[in-house]
Scaffold this active site. Structure first.
Site, PDB file in Angstrom:
ATOM      1  N   CYS A 196       0.646  -1.244  -0.005  1.00 36.34           N
ATOM      2  CA  CYS A 196       0.140  -0.048  -0.071  1.00 36.34           C
ATOM      3  C   CYS A 196       1.026   1.139   0.043  1.00 36.34           C
ATOM      4  CB  CYS A 196      -0.890  -0.106   1.427  1.00 36.34           C
ATOM      5  SG  CYS A 196      -2.205   1.312   1.025  1.00 36.34           S
ATOM      6  N   CYS A 240      -0.316   3.670  -7.626  1.00 35.02           N
ATOM      7  CA  CYS A 240      -1.275   3.049  -6.687  1.00 35.02           C
ATOM      8  C   CYS A 240      -1.304   1.406  -6.750  1.00 35.02           C
ATOM      9  CB  CYS A 240      -2.711   3.459  -6.462  1.00 35.02           C
ATOM     10  SG  CYS A 240      -3.975   2.611  -5.550  1.00 35.02           S
TER      11      CYS A 240
END
Length: 252
Positions: free
Chosen positions: A82, A200
């Site tokens: 993440c 991302c």
């Protein structure tokens, strides 16, 4: 590092992430078609549904437990999947996180190198020699600005970026990667050294990395591509994956 058994790849994954456990195995499976090493994949999850600072901070605290769980399986490398969770904790935080999570594996008598997708993106861009980049992010504008500031704090200029403003992490995972071939046209790529198609690890982009690179004629990466590059580096393996852009072309 040569060994007879497959390399065990561990991933610390947000509970709503559906992409890292598809894109990283896809790259390493493609690599298996051309190189001898074999891999198995193992995950531990930390709760997160909305990509907001409060949930990201709570999730990051959970990462220690995940590192310990994965080291129980004696993984050979551990990836923290993440990017924005790390970057929202303050500039340079990927070094703090990598050191702490590695220490958890050491304490569990199963020392494993740790890669964060945040650190991997920065390292991948440095490996390419990229001084100026442009970026696509799925995040809301304030979080996107945090990501941009973080990258710039690591000595890389962000020429331009677009924020797709998708707050729900499941929706980010459902974003059609083919749309990125149109979205990139909204971003100024004048004079850049590399383009980040997805900053991302939840926003899918692997199918368009090579086509977009072929189209714009400069290296195209994603957080997942950079994470794979760094994992292979930590394993002491050739950093080569077919059709995954310049960074994994075997030169870097």
């Amino acid at each position: 590092m040569s060994q007879n058994r497959p390399f065990r790849v561990g991933q610390i994954v947000p509970s709503s992430n559906t992409t890292m456990e598809t894109e990283i195995p896809a790259m390493l499976r493609a690599r298996e078609a051309i190189l001898p090493e074999r891999f198995t994949f193992h995950s531990s999850r930390m709760r997160m549904k909305k990509v907001v600072k409060e949930e990201l901070e709570a999730m990051d605290r959970d990462s220690d437990r995940c590192a310990i769980e994965l080291s129980d399986a004696r993984v050979d490398v551990l990836g923290y999947a993440c990017l924005v969770a790390i970057m929202s904790m303050g500039q340079g935080y990927h070094r703090v996180s990598e050191k702490r999570l590695h220490q958890r594996t050491v304490e569990n008598d199963a020392a494993a190198p740790v890669v964060t997708s945040a650190g991997a993106l920065v390292e991948g861009l440095h490996a390419l020699g990229a001084k100026t980049i442009s970026v696509i992010c799925p995040y809301m504008k304030p979080l996107t600005q945090l990501v941009v500031d973080y990258i710039e704090s690591e000595g890389i200029t962000v020429r331009d970026f677009t924020a797709l403003e998708i707050p729900d992490n499941l929706e980010v995972g459902r974003h059609d990667p083919q749309r990125l071939l149109e979205i990139y046209k909204q971003v100024d790529i004048t004079g850049i050294d590399a383009f980040v198609a997805s900053a991302c690890v939840q926003m899918p982009s692997l199918p368009i990395i090579q086509p977009l690179q072929d189209r714009i004629g400069i290296p195209v990466v994603s957080a997942a591509v950079c994470t794979t590059h760094q994992m292979l580096d930590k394993l002491g393996l050739e950093r080569r994956v077919p059709d995954a852009g310049a960074l994994l072309g075997g030169t870097y």
